[in-house]
Design a protein around this motif. Structure first.
Motif, mmCIF file in Angstrom:
data_model
loop_
_atom_site.group_PDB
_atom_site.id
_atom_site.type_symbol
_atom_site.label_atom_id
_atom_site.label_comp_id
_atom_site.label_asym_id
_atom_site.label_seq_id
_atom_site.Cartn_x
_atom_site.Cartn_y
_atom_site.Cartn_z
ATOM 1 N N THR A 83 7.676 -0.191 1.607
ATOM 2 C CA THR A 83 6.336 0.114 2.138
ATOM 3 C C THR A 83 5.938 1.536 1.771
ATOM 4 O O THR A 83 4.801 1.789 1.349
ATOM 5 C CB THR A 83 6.311 -0.079 3.667
ATOM 6 N N LYS A 84 6.871 2.461 1.926
ATOM 7 C CA LYS A 84 6.617 3.861 1.582
ATOM 8 C C LYS A 84 6.281 3.993 0.089
ATOM 9 O O LYS A 84 5.356 4.726 -0.298
ATOM 10 C CB LYS A 84 7.850 4.695 1.931
ATOM 11 N N THR B 184 2.752 2.656 -0.597
ATOM 12 C CA THR B 184 1.751 3.637 -0.141
ATOM 13 C C THR B 184 1.626 4.769 -1.160
ATOM 14 O O THR B 184 0.516 5.194 -1.509
ATOM 15 C CB THR B 184 2.152 4.204 1.241
ATOM 16 N N LYS C 61 -0.276 3.562 -4.294
ATOM 17 C CA LYS C 61 -1.726 3.480 -4.082
ATOM 18 C C LYS C 61 -2.357 4.870 -4.125
ATOM 19 O O LYS C 61 -3.410 5.065 -4.736
ATOM 20 C CB LYS C 61 -2.031 2.794 -2.748
ATOM 21 N N LYS C 62 -1.690 5.820 -3.475
ATOM 22 C CA LYS C 62 -2.207 7.194 -3.452
ATOM 23 C C LYS C 62 -2.247 7.771 -4.866
ATOM 24 O O LYS C 62 -3.251 8.352 -5.293
ATOM 25 C CB LYS C 62 -1.333 8.066 -2.547
#
Length: 169
Positions: free
Chosen positions: A64-65, A68, A71-72
């Motif tokens: 998940t990290k 994220t 995406k960033k």
């Protein structure tokens, strides 16, 4: 006359072999079924499932990290220099490698723990099987579990219930 003596000798020998074979008492047991029904096996499965869930949760958090972060970095890629984007790509690659290593480590640790917990149970079951076989005067015990090797159990004595009683369940 010589042929008659040979025939008589062969007949006597064969009767002796058949008599010895009939004197052998043979039993069978489904060791897979026995292992599954042992109370300790249920405890072992619970402990392994708990350990597996912990590893799964940790790996899911890492994934998940990483998602994220991806995406960033994708959103900011156009505003960054090529050098920064290259560093970020290397960072993402390292994170992905760490996740893969974490999965391998978790798998290895689960296998080690399963062996650590199951070996004493296997030894306990083997001892109980030997004890019951000795008490019943059985010469051979065949494993009637699927893939258990040579299986001759149609006329043997199934000692499954006696071994369960010996183990206390």
């Amino acid at each position: 006359m010589k042929q008659f003596k040979k025939l008589l000798l062969v007949t006597v020998f064969m009767l002796g072999v058949v008599g010895v074979a009939n004197a052998q008492k043979i039993g069978h047991i489904d060791t897979s079924k026995l292992f599954q029904e042992m109370p300790e096996t249920k405890k072992m499965k619970t402990e392994l499932e708990k350990m597996s869930k912990t590893y799964r949760d940790e790996i899911t958090a890492l994934e998940t990290k990483l998602q994220t972060k991806l995406k960033k970095y994708d959103a900011e890629a156009k505003a960054q220099t090529p050098e920064t984007n290259a560093k970020r790509q290397a960072e993402v690659q390292q994170d992905a490698t760490r996740i893969q290593q974490a999965k391998q480590f978790a798998s290895q640790e689960l296998q080690k723990k399963e062996a650590e917990l199951s070996n004493p149970l296997i030894l306990k079951a083997q001892k109980a099987i030997k004890d019951v076989a000795a008490a019943k005067g059985l010469t051979y015990i065949f494993n009637s579990a699927p893939g258990g090797g040579l299986i001759v159990f149609d006329k043997g004595i199934d000692i499954f219930d006696d071994v369960k009683k010996k183990l206390g369940f």
